[in-house]
Design an enzyme around this catalytic site. Structure first.
Site, short mmCIF file in Angstrom:
data_model
loop_
_atom_site.label_atom_id
_atom_site.label_comp_id
_atom_site.label_asym_id
_atom_site.label_seq_id
_atom_site.Cartn_x
_atom_site.Cartn_y
_atom_site.Cartn_z
CE LYS A 171 49.28 74.93 52.20
NZ LYS A 171 50.41 75.74 52.54
CB THR A 199 54.92 60.47 45.91
OG1 THR A 199 55.73 60.92 44.81
CG2 THR A 199 54.08 59.30 45.45
CD GLU A 216 56.16 68.41 39.07
OE1 GLU A 216 56.77 67.37 39.49
OE2 GLU A 216 56.59 69.55 39.21
CB CYS A 250 60.20 67.38 41.34
SG CYS A 250 59.98 68.58 40.04
CD GLU A 263 61.49 63.65 45.49
OE1 GLU A 263 60.44 63.49 46.14
OE2 GLU A 263 61.56 64.36 44.48
#
Ligand code: NDP
Length: 671
Positions: A191, A246, A266, A300, A397
């Site tokens: 996906k 996350t 990841e 990332c 982040e």
């Protein structure tokens, strides 16, 4: 602007990449269907979603919105395909992966432009980094497919893998996931992210082009709530591989717990970029550009926290500001642009929100004096100083072109600051003192630590994090273990009566062909079939894919346009792809047109080689003439140089022959 002015300003000239071919391709294909069992099918819901070009904010294409019924169909196809694919010898799988890599290269420019338009990232990055790395991943894993039996004895494929990828490196993340999965004998249902589905759909076309057996790769576009959830919870899926935030990673861990599904995550990061006072500051400045303004900071492992030794902080910040002032933001298809568009308006708003919060919390914000384009989703490179380690912008982040800087005095303090995060994905250390760098690097809690460089990736080097950056590795031998399990875990699955011989394969137009392993031989015209015997079983073995080349100035040259077109035989069957000639070739075309003998290829084969007959046959097809008319002249092998040369004299006007040079014949596929 005159020449003197250009000398004064050293301003770049306009150099936008043309979107024409991509727009034509989109027009031809949309609305896009779902790629299930080697076929394009309509979504069960009948619904379609717009995908937006972030540099304009305007719709680019319509893609299918899959739902759980489509997930069922894709997983069922993948399960059936897994029965054969998991038993297909490594050498055969290697050939398929190799062919994918080759076809990525054949369409490299189309993929690069498409990725830039769909994601907003600069063409310089997609062209020079994303797409070459994608090809590299497939080449690299073709090698592992071949070696699986000898290098991973006692391991078997996991089965059907559900793969969910993000929007920041759409095709690259696809390759990180699909290449090792296929190499290890798994089948996949992938996906792509809602914002960036288009290169995955072009990839599906490549999968068809190379004749990968149906069901080995299935691609479902749509929304996470419809496709993502159904895929993760599907009982027919044996493993989930995820890259993204996350928060979602946490959800997936909960959803798969106790289900027996393998999982790799990841996730995000807040990577430190540590600069000691003996570092080469000019290199550091360029390193920072790569660390946080590469891909608009939507990386990332972006080096988003600049930790700088106090005594050089002012000097470095001044240099950085001067460099930021010179960064160019704008049309992602402009080859001179450093920073493209943010992927979506939602992501842009999130960046704006966090930046405003940083200012509120007392940090000092600096942005260059120039303005961003008003159309599309752009955000300027931003530098925060006076940042306290506990503030939101130092911890969260941001996933945008925003750098927060802090200072330290001693190496121990640098390590403490660097590790003051819940993430553990990457870090970089900058110092001219290798002893210092090698002392600090292992103390950093990060999956990857770069010394005097940053954001360097290779297929042979495992990548991944720990703590809230996830677990599992992608790339390298270590990455393979995510896609295998020890045979003792499922002792029944390896002897479940699966058929070993592949009875059919797919032609390049996607239609299924019966393959007679006895008949398929060197005289076969298409690229799919030669037979080979493995351990007593007869298998359909795809021929090794060859890269067609141009013949320019006496030698074979890789086409540099990065675009390819299909070549058909008189029956209308695709017999291969050739590179598109481009501007650079015009002068060579003129030279070729005036040349008395039209050498259309030069490559290795000998008079005794069975390839000679194929060569004559192929040449006659290309020129639409009889085999007798396509005379092959093979010089005696007096010297190495000569023995490699051959020429073909073709009938027809000079212009046709010249065209042969610019769009080389499929014969070079056999080189
Ligand atoms: P998400 O983690 O939400 O999305 C990543 C992928 O997961 C997409 O394909 C998404 O589908 C899918 N997904 C989302 N929710 C679910 C679910 N419940 N079950 C299954 N699949 C799901 O990232 P966002 O796009 O929302 O970005 C938000 C933040 O995530 C960013 O600001 C950034 O901080 C971080 N991020 C980190 C990345 C990394 O490389 N580590 C990559 C992308 C984002 P869909 O696109 O349809 O929503």
């Amino acid at each position: 602007m005159n020449v003197m002015e250009i000398y004064e300003t050293m301003e770049y000239g306009p150099a936008p990449e043309s979107p024409t071919l991509v727009l034509d391709w989109l027009k031809e294909h949309q609305p896009f269907g779902l790629f299930i069992n080697g076929q394009w099918v309509k979504p069960a819901s009948g619904n379609y979603l717009d995908t937006i070009n972030p540099s304009t904010g305007k719709p680019l294409a319509q893609v299918a919105a899959a739902n759980s019924n489509d997930v069922d169909a894709a997983v069922a196809a993948a399960r059936v395909a897994a029965e054969t694919w998991s038993k297909t010898p490594g050498h055969t799988r290697a050939r398929y992966l190799y062919a994918i890599a080759r076809h990525i290269q054949k369409h490299s420019r189309l993929l690069a432009v498409l990725e830039s338009m769909d994601n907003g990232k600069p063409i310089r990055e997609t062209r020079d980094l994303d797409i070459p790395l994608v090809a590299r991943h497939f080449y690299y894993h073709a090698g592992w497919a071949q070696l699986m039996a000898s290098e991973l004895p006692g391991y078997e494929p996991v089965g059907v893998v559900g793969q969910i990828i993000p929007w920041n490196f759409p095709l690259l993340m696809l390759s990180w996931k699909i290449a090792p999965a296929l190499a290890m004998g798994n089948t996949v249902v992938l996906k792509p992210a809602r914002y960036t589905p288009l290169t995955a759909l072009k990839f599906a076309e490549i999968v068809q082009e190379i004749g990968l057996p149906p069901g080995v790769v299935n691609i479902l576009t749509g929304e996470a709530s419809q496709v993502g959830d159904a895929l993760v919870l599907h009982p027919g899926v044996n493993k989930i591989a995820f890259t993204g935030s996350t928060d979602v990673g946490r959800t997936l861990r909960r959803a798969t717990a106790g289900s027996g599904k393998k999982l790799s995550l990841e996730l995000g990061g807040k990577s430190p970029f540590i600069v000691f006072d003996d570092a080469d500051l000019d290199s550091v400045v360029e390193g920072v550009v790569d660390a946080i303004w590469f891909n608009q900071g939507q990386v990332c492992c972006a080096g988003s926290r600049l930790l700088v030794q106090e005594d050089i902080a002012d000097r470095l910040i001044n240099k950085l500001r001067a460099r930021m002032e010179k960064l160019r933001i704008g049309d992602p298809l402009d080859k001179a642009v450093d920073i493209g568009a943010i992927v979506s308006s939602a992501q842009l708003q999130e960046i704006q929100r966090l930046v405003a919060q940083g200012v509120e919390e007392g940090a000092v914000m600096w942005q260059p004096s120039w303005a961003c384009p008003t159309e599309g989703y752009f955000f300027p490179p931003t530098l925060f100083t006076n940042v306290s380690p506990a503030t939101t912008i130092a911890q969260v982040e941001i996933f945008g072109p925003v750098l927060v800087s802090m200072t330290f005095r001693t190496p121990a303090e640098a390590v403490e600051l660097a590790n003051n995060t819940r993430y553990g994905l990457a870090a970089s250390v900058w110092s001219e003192n290798i002893n210092l760098a090698l002392d600090v690097a292992p103390k950093l809690k990060a999956g990857t630590v770069w010394v005097n460089c940053t954001n360097l990736f290779d297929a042979s080097s495992g990548f991944g994090g720990y703590r809230e950056s996830g677990f599992g590795r992608e790339g390298g031998k270590e990455g393979l273990y995510e896609y295998v399990r020890p045979m003792w875990e499922t002792s029944s699955s390896s002897s479940n009566g699966l058929p070993i011989a592949i009875e059919s394969t797919h032609s390049s137009d996607g239609s299924e062909q019966a393959v007679s392993t006895d008949e398929a031989g060197e005289d076969e015209m298409d690229h799919t079939t030669v037979s080979e015997s493995f351990n007593g079983y007869h298998l359909a073995l795809p021929a090794i894919d060859r890269t067609p080349k141009m013949f320019i100035n006496g030698k074979q040259v890789r086409p540099d346009s990065g675009y390819s077109r299909d070549v058909y035989d008189p029956r209308g069957h695709v017999i291969g792809q050739v590179g598109e000639g481009n501007l650079l070739l015009r002068q060579h075309m003129r030279q070729a047109a005036g040349h008395p003998v039209q050498h259309i290829t030069a490559h290795r084969f000998s008079t005794t080689s069975p390839r000679t007959s194929r060569y004559v046959k192929q040449s006659s097809l290309i020129a639409s003439c009889s085999r007798q008319a396509a005379q092959v002249q093979i010089p005696p092998p007096k010297c190495r140089q000569l023995s490699r040369a051959s020429s073909v004299t073709l009938p027809g006007p000079t212009s046709t022959r010249a065209l042969c040079i610019v769009r080389p014949c499929v014969e070079s596929c056999w080189q």
